[in-house]
Design an enzyme around this catalytic site. Sequence first.
Site, PDB file in Angstrom:
ATOM      1  N   HIS A  49       0.860  -1.186   0.000  1.00 42.51           N
ATOM      2  CA  HIS A  49       0.000   0.000   0.000  1.00 42.51           C
ATOM      3  C   HIS A  49       0.896   1.235   0.000  1.00 42.51           C
ATOM      4  O   HIS A  49       2.045   1.198   0.456  1.00 42.51           O
ATOM      5  CB  HIS A  49      -0.881   0.019   1.244  1.00 42.51           C
ATOM      6  CG  HIS A  49      -1.983  -0.990   1.222  1.00 42.51           C
ATOM      7  ND1 HIS A  49      -3.155  -0.796   1.908  1.00 42.51           N
ATOM      8  CD2 HIS A  49      -2.102  -2.191   0.607  1.00 42.51           C
ATOM      9  CE1 HIS A  49      -3.952  -1.834   1.722  1.00 42.51           C
ATOM     10  NE2 HIS A  49      -3.330  -2.703   0.943  1.00 42.51           N
ATOM     11  N   GLU A  51       0.973   3.873   1.855  1.00 45.77           N
ATOM     12  CA  GLU A  51       1.464   4.285   3.172  1.00 45.77           C
ATOM     13  C   GLU A  51       2.629   3.416   3.639  1.00 45.77           C
ATOM     14  O   GLU A  51       3.612   3.921   4.172  1.00 45.77           O
ATOM     15  CB  GLU A  51       0.339   4.205   4.223  1.00 45.77           C
ATOM     16  CG  GLU A  51      -0.856   5.080   3.914  1.00 45.77           C
ATOM     17  CD  GLU A  51      -1.965   4.377   3.159  1.00 45.77           C
ATOM     18  OE1 GLU A  51      -3.134   4.715   3.407  1.00 45.77           O
ATOM     19  OE2 GLU A  51      -1.679   3.495   2.316  1.00 45.77           O
ATOM     20  N   CYS A  79      -6.417   2.203   5.518  1.00 48.98           N
ATOM     21  CA  CYS A  79      -7.084   0.964   5.915  1.00 48.98           C
ATOM     22  C   CYS A  79      -6.541   0.568   7.301  1.00 48.98           C
ATOM     23  O   CYS A  79      -5.582   1.174   7.788  1.00 48.98           O
ATOM     24  CB  CYS A  79      -6.793  -0.135   4.892  1.00 48.98           C
ATOM     25  SG  CYS A  79      -5.079  -0.726   4.929  1.00 48.98           S
ATOM     26  N   CYS A  82      -2.694  -0.124   7.330  1.00 43.49           N
ATOM     27  CA  CYS A  82      -1.875   1.082   7.211  1.00 43.49           C
ATOM     28  C   CYS A  82      -2.003   1.965   8.446  1.00 43.49           C
ATOM     29  O   CYS A  82      -1.020   2.568   8.875  1.00 43.49           O
ATOM     30  CB  CYS A  82      -2.247   1.843   5.948  1.00 43.49           C
ATOM     31  SG  CYS A  82      -1.779   0.938   4.453  1.00 43.49           S
TER      32      CYS A  82
END
Length: 144
Positions: A49, A51, A79, A82
Site C-alpha cells: 500500500h 502508506e 485501511c 496502514c
Amino acid sequence: MNFMDKALMCAKKAEHLGEVPIGAVIVKDGKVIATGYNMREKSQDATKHAEIIAIKRACNKLKSWRLDDCDIYVTLKPCPMCAGAILNARIRCCYYGAKNLNDNDDLIEKIMDSTKLFNHKTKLTFMPNEQCNIILKQFFKQKR
C-alpha cells in the site's frame, strides 16, 4: 504545491500502472522525505500500500523506525493495516483527502487513538480534497 497535491501526483503514478490510485507523502520539518503509491498488482504483494511503501522509505532515509516528528499525507483514509503501521511508526499526524466509503470510521479512529495499547497517539485529520475523490471514482468507473 502543497503536500496533498504531491500525494495526488503519487496516486497518478499508481493509476498509470493500473493500480488503485492512492498516494502517500511523508513530511519532516516541512520537507518531503518519502513518497509511496500502491503497487499491489505489480508486486503481487498485499502489503504494498502507498502508506507502507512511504513509511519504509522514510525509515530507511532517517535510519530509524521512529518517525515521531513526521506527518503523512494520504489521498485516501488509511485501511486498518496502514493505520496500524502509521501508529507503530509513531507518525505525529495523518492527513487524508478522501474518505473510504466502505470504511468503518470508528475502527480507524480507535486504532489511531490506541494510547491504552501503545504509548503513542497519531492525530487523524480529514482534509477534504475533491481531486482525491475524483481520481478514485474515475478509476473504479473505468474498471466496471
